[in-house]
Design a protein around this motif. Sequence first.
Motif, mmCIF file in Angstrom:
data_model
loop_
_atom_site.group_PDB
_atom_site.id
_atom_site.type_symbol
_atom_site.label_atom_id
_atom_site.label_comp_id
_atom_site.label_asym_id
_atom_site.label_seq_id
_atom_site.Cartn_x
_atom_site.Cartn_y
_atom_site.Cartn_z
ATOM 1 N N LYS A 62 0.768 -0.914 -0.103
ATOM 2 C CA LYS A 62 -0.127 0.026 0.230
ATOM 3 C C LYS A 62 1.148 1.396 -0.331
ATOM 4 C CE LYS A 62 -3.724 -2.071 2.685
ATOM 5 N NZ LYS A 62 -3.358 -4.135 2.233
ATOM 6 N N ALA A 63 0.650 2.448 -0.271
ATOM 7 C CA ALA A 63 1.187 3.110 -0.529
ATOM 8 C C ALA A 63 0.644 4.327 -1.570
ATOM 9 C CB ALA A 63 2.701 2.669 -1.844
ATOM 10 N N VAL A 90 1.412 12.799 11.272
ATOM 11 C CA VAL A 90 2.161 12.461 11.043
ATOM 12 C C VAL A 90 1.283 10.818 11.095
ATOM 13 C CG1 VAL A 90 3.435 10.785 12.221
ATOM 14 C CG2 VAL A 90 4.490 12.258 12.835
ATOM 15 N N LEU A 91 1.602 10.317 9.585
ATOM 16 C CA LEU A 91 0.918 9.227 9.222
ATOM 17 C C LEU A 91 1.719 7.827 9.803
ATOM 18 C CD1 LEU A 91 1.207 10.785 5.333
ATOM 19 C CD2 LEU A 91 -1.113 10.447 7.100
ATOM 20 N N LEU A 92 0.889 6.949 9.494
ATOM 21 C CA LEU A 92 0.998 5.507 10.275
ATOM 22 C C LEU A 92 0.458 4.414 8.900
ATOM 23 C CD1 LEU A 92 0.192 5.642 13.774
ATOM 24 C CD2 LEU A 92 1.892 6.131 12.567
ATOM 25 N N PRO A 93 1.309 4.138 7.856
ATOM 26 C CA PRO A 93 1.423 2.971 7.167
ATOM 27 C C PRO A 93 0.586 1.929 7.598
ATOM 28 C CG PRO A 93 3.226 4.344 7.091
ATOM 29 C CD PRO A 93 2.916 4.248 8.299
ATOM 30 N N PRO A 94 -0.647 1.362 7.375
ATOM 31 C CA PRO A 94 -0.557 -0.129 8.094
ATOM 32 C C PRO A 94 0.532 -1.278 8.065
ATOM 33 C CG PRO A 94 -1.725 0.019 5.657
ATOM 34 C CD PRO A 94 -0.851 0.984 5.996
ATOM 35 N N LYS A 95 0.094 -1.602 9.240
ATOM 36 C CA LYS A 95 1.265 -2.850 9.343
ATOM 37 C C LYS A 95 1.796 -4.061 8.122
ATOM 38 C CE LYS A 95 2.244 -1.944 14.045
ATOM 39 N NZ LYS A 95 3.204 -1.970 15.551
ATOM 40 N N VAL A 96 2.404 -4.517 8.352
ATOM 41 C CA VAL A 96 2.987 -5.553 7.339
ATOM 42 C C VAL A 96 1.975 -6.697 7.941
ATOM 43 C CG1 VAL A 96 3.613 -6.938 5.540
ATOM 44 C CG2 VAL A 96 4.639 -4.251 5.856
ATOM 45 N N PHE A 144 5.840 7.538 2.718
ATOM 46 C CA PHE A 144 4.533 7.285 1.878
ATOM 47 C C PHE A 144 3.679 6.049 1.226
ATOM 48 C CE2 PHE A 144 3.257 12.380 1.852
ATOM 49 C CZ PHE A 144 4.344 12.123 3.211
ATOM 50 N N ALA A 145 4.117 4.867 2.360
ATOM 51 C CA ALA A 145 3.995 3.280 1.551
ATOM 52 C C ALA A 145 4.169 2.705 2.878
ATOM 53 C CB ALA A 145 5.160 3.737 0.192
ATOM 54 N N GLN A 146 3.871 1.106 2.817
ATOM 55 C CA GLN A 146 4.421 0.618 3.537
ATOM 56 C C GLN A 146 6.147 -0.131 3.565
ATOM 57 O OE1 GLN A 146 1.057 -2.866 1.664
ATOM 58 N NE2 GLN A 146 0.714 -2.313 4.739
ATOM 59 N N TYR A 147 6.417 0.428 2.189
ATOM 60 C CA TYR A 147 8.069 -0.455 2.199
ATOM 61 C C TYR A 147 9.251 1.562 1.279
ATOM 62 C CZ TYR A 147 7.235 -4.955 3.925
ATOM 63 O OH TYR A 147 6.584 -6.182 4.157
ATOM 64 N N CYS A 148 10.215 0.986 2.208
ATOM 65 C CA CYS A 148 10.831 2.430 1.144
ATOM 66 C C CYS A 148 12.475 2.105 0.848
ATOM 67 C CB CYS A 148 10.571 3.556 2.202
ATOM 68 S SG CYS A 148 11.841 4.761 1.533
ATOM 69 N N LYS A 149 12.925 2.368 -0.116
ATOM 70 C CA LYS A 149 14.877 2.038 0.103
ATOM 71 C C LYS A 149 14.827 2.891 0.366
ATOM 72 C CE LYS A 149 15.620 1.688 -4.530
ATOM 73 N NZ LYS A 149 16.163 0.978 -5.713
ATOM 74 N N ALA A 150 16.477 2.947 0.772
ATOM 75 C CA ALA A 150 17.481 4.288 0.776
ATOM 76 C C ALA A 150 18.787 3.989 0.807
ATOM 77 C CB ALA A 150 17.584 4.840 2.449
ATOM 78 N N GLU A 191 10.643 -1.535 6.548
ATOM 79 C CA GLU A 191 9.266 -1.323 6.782
ATOM 80 C C GLU A 191 8.792 0.097 7.038
ATOM 81 O OE1 GLU A 191 6.280 -3.964 8.919
ATOM 82 O OE2 GLU A 191 7.495 -4.689 8.426
ATOM 83 N N VAL A 192 8.442 0.701 6.723
ATOM 84 C CA VAL A 192 7.779 1.980 6.691
ATOM 85 C C VAL A 192 7.313 1.845 8.423
ATOM 86 C CG1 VAL A 192 7.319 4.134 7.196
ATOM 87 C CG2 VAL A 192 8.951 3.121 4.911
ATOM 88 N N ARG A 193 6.923 2.808 9.099
ATOM 89 C CA ARG A 193 5.872 2.365 10.837
ATOM 90 C C ARG A 193 6.060 4.216 10.199
ATOM 91 N NH1 ARG A 193 6.827 -1.716 14.074
ATOM 92 N NH2 ARG A 193 6.893 -3.547 12.873
ATOM 93 N N ALA A 194 5.909 5.056 9.808
ATOM 94 C CA ALA A 194 5.597 6.510 10.239
ATOM 95 C C ALA A 194 6.062 7.458 9.916
ATOM 96 C CB ALA A 194 6.201 6.380 11.330
#
Length: 362
Positions: A7-8, A356-362, A146-152, A39-42
Amino acid sequence: MIPNKMKAVLLTGHGGIEKLDYRDDVAVPIPAAGEVLIEVRAAGVNNTDINTRIGWYSKAVTEDTEAGGAEGYNCIDDNDASWSGVPLSFPRIQGADVCGYIVAVGDGVNPNRIGERVIVRNMLRTYVDYRPYECWTIGSECDGGFAQYCKAPSGETHAVDCTLSDAELAAIPCAYSTAEGMLHRANLVAETVLITGASGGVGSAAVQLAKRRGANVIALCSSSKADAVRALGADHVLDRNADIVSALGMGSVDVVVDLVAGPNWPQLLDVLRRGGRYATAGAIAGPICEIDIRTLYLKDLTLYGCTFQEDIVFENLVKYIENNEIRPRVAKTYPLSDIANAQEDFLAKRHTGQLVLLPPKV
């Protein structure tokens, strides 16, 4: 198990809030060599996210950010509508703030990093080979939080050992590095500093960080938020519509940290002492200001435009967090799917601190 889809929120083009498309079928990014998957939490909401969406950075725009914050502008030039001046690629996952957990690593990254709770430096230098005054903003030149996952990049993804919640940690990267970057550039010490927009994310960060440096802090904000800003550490609070010169006197301030600009801007130079310093990283009240050059040179003032940040700025922030020297104020959290309401609330500016936005947990 890491899924293939996530989700993003996709930004589909410059414009109003309708350009934000919440999806559940976006491909999960794959970390390249030297990168980590988080895994983005916030993820915090910041001015830069809205400014990028509406194309406010385009030189064709001369209005304040609120004028087009919800609907966008009709006059922008897509060719210069990003903060870097390079046209944005769409769709783009925005989100300059990333807090989460490393769940996978690319080639060359120690797998022991998996499981670390991290924040990501929002002004990335890896992708521009660490050239001076060049950087990418995560969520602008590359996909963000702004997604459940992000790379960096692994080297710019910092493990943090602290008691802050995920939402509190997510309030730090963009706002606090912007504030610390201005204080660092202006070399603020135990002096008198005037901070505009002091109730916002960057402004409230600047109040705390200036107090940490031993400064006497004068804050400008709406009267309704005065008590909250005092609670952050401000020594004196003035209404944002006050006559600053009458209230403070000519030449009474060592440093100005400005996020507002707009029609009252000349007063900010008037209250600076001879040899004073002015630092800016925003212009929410309008980017076009009038300057009397005589004020600049006769008072030997120094003006700093502050976007690029030396490496030490973010490294110091991590130390401040781990030493319990700063604690962000989170005004409200929202599920990621509620991003439209979060940005509308941000534009209304009835809050103090960070949303702050909270993505849904995987």
